[in-house]
Design a protein around this motif. Structure first.
Motif, PDB file in Angstrom:
ATOM      1  N   CYS A 114      33.295  40.427 -45.789  1.00 52.05           N
ATOM      2  CA  CYS A 114      33.969  39.080 -45.619  1.00 52.05           C
ATOM      3  C   CYS A 114      33.212  38.137 -44.963  1.00 52.05           C
ATOM      4  CB  CYS A 114      35.409  39.286 -45.300  1.00 52.05           C
ATOM      5  SG  CYS A 114      35.369  39.809 -43.504  1.00 52.05           S
ATOM      6  N   GLY A 115      31.999  38.129 -44.438  1.00 57.61           N
ATOM      7  CA  GLY A 115      31.060  37.439 -43.644  1.00 57.61           C
ATOM      8  C   GLY A 115      31.377  37.268 -42.316  1.00 57.61           C
ATOM      9  N   ARG A 139      21.916  40.523 -42.080  1.00 55.09           N
ATOM     10  CA  ARG A 139      22.694  39.773 -43.028  1.00 55.09           C
ATOM     11  C   ARG A 139      24.223  40.138 -43.072  1.00 55.09           C
ATOM     12  NH1 ARG A 139      20.070  44.500 -43.956  1.00 55.09           N
ATOM     13  NH2 ARG A 139      21.032  45.936 -45.912  1.00 55.09           N
ATOM     14  N   GLU A 182      24.287  37.197 -52.682  1.00 59.89           N
ATOM     15  CA  GLU A 182      23.398  35.951 -52.270  1.00 59.89           C
ATOM     16  C   GLU A 182      22.802  36.376 -51.005  1.00 59.89           C
ATOM     17  OE1 GLU A 182      23.691  31.967 -52.736  1.00 59.89           O
ATOM     18  OE2 GLU A 182      24.941  32.054 -54.344  1.00 59.89           O
ATOM     19  N   TRP A 183      23.662  37.001 -49.971  1.00 61.44           N
ATOM     20  CA  TRP A 183      23.351  37.207 -48.742  1.00 61.44           C
ATOM     21  C   TRP A 183      22.321  38.323 -48.567  1.00 61.44           C
ATOM     22  CZ3 TRP A 183      29.014  37.422 -46.868  1.00 61.44           C
ATOM     23  CH2 TRP A 183      29.510  36.327 -46.592  1.00 61.44           C
ATOM     24  N   CYS A 223      36.468  38.325 -53.980  1.00 62.28           N
ATOM     25  CA  CYS A 223      36.529  36.836 -53.607  1.00 62.28           C
ATOM     26  C   CYS A 223      35.185  36.675 -52.811  1.00 62.28           C
ATOM     27  CB  CYS A 223      37.430  36.807 -52.670  1.00 62.28           C
ATOM     28  SG  CYS A 223      39.422  37.031 -53.051  1.00 62.28           S
ATOM     29  N   PHE A 224      34.474  37.744 -52.329  1.00 60.88           N
ATOM     30  CA  PHE A 224      33.330  37.494 -51.623  1.00 60.88           C
ATOM     31  C   PHE A 224      32.075  38.301 -52.428  1.00 60.88           C
ATOM     32  CE2 PHE A 224      36.612  37.638 -48.625  1.00 60.88           C
ATOM     33  CZ  PHE A 224      36.305  36.476 -47.874  1.00 60.88           C
ATOM     34  N   LYS A 231      24.924  38.999 -60.238  1.00 58.67           N
ATOM     35  CA  LYS A 231      26.142  38.470 -60.394  1.00 58.67           C
ATOM     36  C   LYS A 231      26.882  38.807 -61.726  1.00 58.67           C
ATOM     37  CE  LYS A 231      26.134  34.344 -57.399  1.00 58.67           C
ATOM     38  NZ  LYS A 231      26.139  32.869 -57.203  1.00 58.67           N
ATOM     39  N   ASN A 282      30.314  37.222 -55.105  1.00 55.47           N
ATOM     40  CA  ASN A 282      28.816  36.433 -55.274  1.00 55.47           C
ATOM     41  C   ASN A 282      28.133  36.119 -54.040  1.00 55.47           C
ATOM     42  OD1 ASN A 282      29.723  36.042 -58.014  1.00 55.47           O
ATOM     43  ND2 ASN A 282      30.402  33.985 -57.905  1.00 55.47           N
ATOM     44  N   GLN A 283      29.102  35.705 -52.855  1.00 54.96           N
ATOM     45  CA  GLN A 283      28.380  35.477 -51.562  1.00 54.96           C
ATOM     46  C   GLN A 283      27.649  36.823 -51.031  1.00 54.96           C
ATOM     47  OE1 GLN A 283      28.416  32.309 -50.100  1.00 54.96           O
ATOM     48  NE2 GLN A 283      26.705  33.308 -49.362  1.00 54.96           N
ATOM     49  N   ASN A 284      28.288  37.828 -51.438  1.00 52.00           N
ATOM     50  CA  ASN A 284      27.368  39.185 -50.783  1.00 52.00           C
ATOM     51  C   ASN A 284      26.058  39.545 -51.634  1.00 52.00           C
ATOM     52  OD1 ASN A 284      29.131  41.480 -48.958  1.00 52.00           O
ATOM     53  ND2 ASN A 284      30.447  39.795 -49.642  1.00 52.00           N
TER      54      ASN A 284
END
Length: 226
Positions: free
Chosen positions: A90-91, A86, A64-65, A57-58, A34, A60-62
């Motif tokens: 954008c998930g 995974r 983690e995934w 926007c994504f 990060k 941090n989430q990417n």
């Protein structure tokens, strides 16, 4: 003596021939990447264009995934690395990335070593904190673009040195302490002399036969040697 530490990752539960699992330092990996990715985004202006696709926007989430989908185990067949299915971008389900798996047989391994973290990763203030384990085979070396190529690069293991010791122990035909199986299959035990003999004998026989044919042809053409 090599030892397989206790672990929490249950991804390989029920895997046949499982010897042990090695945990990743997920939280430490996520924290490091990060910091690194945001620094790269801020200090590399071309990366700002990704804002059009809402990439920040994504971000941090990417991370983690991607990180939490990595799993590593030692099996009777070799080192097994799995990058599970995974989400990405954008998930949404149609952007999911499929499962990737790779097994490196012990008898193909030529080197397994640990690189200690040192220095900084970006801008002189993001300290390298993750160990890297590199696994090489005969096909490792330099890539076409001049970069060093490894069969496996495992970043952020919780017990990198124990992993290295366990790999070398199994390669020698020894079962590490804490392994799930009581013994290694017979084919895992290396017998260099027998293997060498099995390969050499047919080769020498072929060479002998070829020499006899050559001698016969020479004798037929030039006569017996005086």
């Amino acid at each position: 003596m090599a030892k397989i530490p206790e672990y929490k990752d249950d991804f390989f539960e029920g895997e046949p021939g499982l010897l042990g699992v090695f945990d990743y330092e997920y939280e430490e990996i996520i924290g490091f990447y990060k910091k690194l990715r945001w620094a790269q985004f801020i200090f590399i202006p071309p990366a700002w264009l990704s804002s059009i696709c809402c990439t920040p926007c994504f971000l941090n989430q990417n991370i983690e995934w991607d990180t939490r989908s990595r799993h590593l185990a030692l099996t009777v067949d070799g080192i097994k690395f799995v990058h599970a299915r995974r989400p990405t971008l954008c998930g949404l389900s149609f952007t999911d990335k499929g499962k990737e798996a790779k097994t490196v047989p012990y008898d193909k391994i030529t080197d397994c070593d640990v690189q200690e973290p040192a220095g900084t990763a970006c801008c002189c203030f993001i300290e390298n904190v993750l160990h890297k384990v590199t696994v090489d085979t005969a096909s490792s070396g330099m890539s076409k673009d001049g970069m060093e190529k490894h069969e496996l690069e495992i970043i952020g293991l919780k017990h990198p040195h124990e992993f290295k010791q366990a790999v070398w122990s199994i390669k020698r035909g020894e079962l590490p302490k804490g392994a799930m199986l009581s013994e290694l299959p017979k084919q895992q035990h290396m017998v260099p002399e027998k293997a060498s003999a099995d390969l050499t004998t047919p080769l020498l026989t072929d060479i002998r036969d070829e020499l006899r044919k050559m001698n016969s042809l020479m004798a037929a053409k030039y006569g017996a040697a005086v």
